[in-house]
Design a protein around this motif. Structure first.
Motif, mmCIF file in Angstrom:
data_model
loop_
_atom_site.group_PDB
_atom_site.id
_atom_site.type_symbol
_atom_site.label_atom_id
_atom_site.label_comp_id
_atom_site.label_asym_id
_atom_site.label_seq_id
_atom_site.Cartn_x
_atom_site.Cartn_y
_atom_site.Cartn_z
ATOM 1 N N ASP A 1 65.876 142.275 108.558
ATOM 2 C CA ASP A 1 65.607 141.788 107.200
ATOM 3 C C ASP A 1 65.836 142.924 106.196
ATOM 4 O O ASP A 1 65.923 144.094 106.585
ATOM 5 N N PRO A 2 65.950 142.606 104.906
ATOM 6 C CA PRO A 2 66.277 143.630 103.906
ATOM 7 C C PRO A 2 65.334 144.842 103.922
ATOM 8 O O PRO A 2 65.780 145.974 103.754
ATOM 9 N N MET A 3 64.022 144.606 104.117
ATOM 10 C CA MET A 3 63.078 145.720 104.112
ATOM 11 C C MET A 3 63.342 146.679 105.268
ATOM 12 O O MET A 3 63.253 147.906 105.109
ATOM 13 N N GLN A 4 63.677 146.121 106.441
ATOM 14 C CA GLN A 4 63.992 146.981 107.593
ATOM 15 C C GLN A 4 65.246 147.808 107.341
ATOM 16 O O GLN A 4 65.330 148.965 107.749
ATOM 17 N N ILE A 5 66.220 147.216 106.653
ATOM 18 C CA ILE A 5 67.458 147.933 106.347
ATOM 19 C C ILE A 5 67.222 149.016 105.290
ATOM 20 O O ILE A 5 67.722 150.130 105.393
ATOM 21 N N HIS B 1 81.166 148.490 110.533
ATOM 22 C CA HIS B 1 80.376 147.274 110.309
ATOM 23 C C HIS B 1 78.962 147.630 109.872
ATOM 24 O O HIS B 1 78.396 147.008 108.957
ATOM 25 N N ILE B 2 78.374 148.612 110.556
ATOM 26 C CA ILE B 2 77.006 149.033 110.227
ATOM 27 C C ILE B 2 76.937 149.506 108.780
ATOM 28 O O ILE B 2 76.045 149.108 108.023
ATOM 29 N N LEU B 3 77.877 150.348 108.375
ATOM 30 C CA LEU B 3 77.869 150.886 107.018
ATOM 31 C C LEU B 3 78.059 149.786 105.969
ATOM 32 O O LEU B 3 77.399 149.787 104.923
ATOM 33 N N VAL B 4 78.960 148.846 106.253
ATOM 34 C CA VAL B 4 79.163 147.717 105.331
ATOM 35 C C VAL B 4 77.873 146.917 105.179
ATOM 36 O O VAL B 4 77.526 146.456 104.085
ATOM 37 N N ASN B 5 77.144 146.791 106.277
ATOM 38 C CA ASN B 5 75.919 145.994 106.299
ATOM 39 C C ASN B 5 74.760 146.687 105.595
ATOM 40 O O ASN B 5 73.964 146.037 104.897
ATOM 41 N N ILE B 6 74.631 148.010 105.750
ATOM 42 C CA ILE B 6 73.429 148.693 105.264
ATOM 43 C C ILE B 6 73.586 149.414 103.930
ATOM 44 O O ILE B 6 72.591 149.646 103.236
#
Length: 416
Positions: A226-230, A259-264
């Protein structure tokens, strides 16, 4: 003809054929809608394809359990035997799927010694490789949690006692293709095992193969966060993801790290954490290597990350600190994909709008940025990309429009 049939004139009863593959069923199973399919075909449809509807009736398959159709299988086997003289091969009786209780016993027994744990992991690997039904059974028996515990425990002690168990557990956890629900459970583990921390530690200290699997698993885990975890990810996560990119472990690991960087990166202060970890310089260097940019998706994601990071002052400063940054980004316009071109133009607009020193404006002209932007206006390109290109050209029209460095055929394309 399928099923080992040599004589094409022999007529196969239509209900012997799988509705998906249209081949004779070797292991017929019934889904919750009452339709029979070959196990291999319906498993690929449901699990690999991640569909939840019946291909024939289009109704939802409410229960993922597949019931063996023993009666139909025996009929098919008898028919094959009767037609053996026509070249029909008999279909062997399939092995029954693994049962949940057997898996649970395997996990319990593994706790008694390290040797039993190793045996358990080897047996689990064999079970995983057999079929997709086994993967779902392993998931129901708590195998992902069991494997995550091995990874967490071994990462805490620095892989000193059982590194091979960690490597095997990581491999299995990745190939289980765990469902979103279970990934969320691993992420929200109440027992104190931090899966993100464990995977980050392995990315730092593990062997190359384990570092790659840890990166692939971290990508999957963060996709369900979820956004808070990210937003509360530790700086170490960014540092190790960047290190994976810098070490060029494999195409798959590089793609997963991107992918990770795009996501976070879009969340909270994550842009600043990424810049501090040195991601911009590493991405620019990566884009200069043809072997890692031959596949479209990697440079595409690289441009998305650069665009995100150039939206903050630290990111723009770090971008301009790399001598090849502008030339590399400019080169990718109209050479990768529409998405890459759009993001590349956005990057150039960000630095051209907020960091426009006379030296930078002249450098962009010398490196062919202005000519490339004029070309964007002339070719078939996305409307938003053209708007951004036009905005940047107008921003510095006083310097660029009448410059002798601009090719004559591009002067006509320059926006008024």
């Amino acid at each position: 003809m399928s099923g080992g049939i040599m004589d094409e004139e022999i007529e196969i009863p239509p209900f012997f054929l799988c509705p998906i593959s249209l081949e004779i069923m070797k292991d017929p199973v019934i889904v919750s809608t009452g339709i029979t399919y070959d196990r291999d075909s319906i498993e690929k449809w449901l699990f690999a394809g991640k569909k939840n509807s019946c291909p024939v009736t289009k109704q939802d398959i409410t229960d993922a359990d597949l019931t063996p159709n023993h009666t139909l299988r025996r009929l098919i086997q008898s028919w094959c035997t009767l037609n053996a003289s026509y070249g029909v091969e008999r279909i062997p009786t399939p092995r029954p799927p693994i049962c949940k209780s057997e898996i649970e016993k395997l996990i319990r027994d593994s706790a008694s010694s390290h040797q039993n744990q190793v045996k358990c992991l080897k047996r689990l690997r064999q079970i995983v490789s057999e079929n997709a039904t086994n993967k779902r059974c392993l998931e129901a028996a708590g195998v992902p949690e069991f494997l995550a515990n091995i990874v967490s425990n071994d990462s805490e002690i620095g892989f000193q006692s059982s590194g091979s168990s960690t490597d095997e557990a990581l491999n299995l956890l990745y190939h289980l293709e765990t469902s979103e629900t279970v990934l969320k459970n691993l992420l929200n583990n109440k027992k104190g095992n931090d899966i993100v921390k464990s995977l980050t530690k392995i990315m730092q200290c593990g062997i190359y193969e384990s570092r790659a699997y840890a990166t692939l698993l971290l990508k999957n885990v963060l996709e369900v966060a979820d956004p808070m975890q990210i937003m509360t990810l530790k700086p170490e996560v960014f540092t190790e993801v960047v290190q994976i990119l810098d070490d060029r472990i494999s195409q798959k690991a590089t793609k997963a790290a991107m992918h990770i960087l795009v996501n976070i990166c879009p969340w909270g202060r994550n842009r600043h954490k990424a810049v501090e970890a040195g991601v911009i310089s590493v991405i620019i260097e990566l884009l200069m290597e043809e072997s890692f940019t031959s596949e479209r998706r990697i440079p595409e994601m690289a441009m998305v990350v650069l665009d995100l990071l150039c939206q903050c002052a630290e990111g723009r400063a770090d971008f301009l600190n790399h001598g090849a940054a502008i030339a590399v980004v400019c080169k990718k316009i109209l050479r990768v994909s529409q998405t890459a071109s759009d993001r590349a133009v956005r990057v150039l607009l960000s630095v051209g709008r907020f960091c426009a020193t006379p030296a930078l404006v002249h450098e962009m002209l010398q490196l062919g940025v202005v000519a490339k932007l004029c070309l964007v206006l002339q070719v078939s390109c996305g409307g938003k990309t053209k708007e951004k290109a036009k905005e940047l050209l107008k921003l510095h029209a006083r310097v660029w429009k009448d410059s002798p460095c601009l090719p004559k055929n591009m002067i006509l394309a320059y926006p008024c």
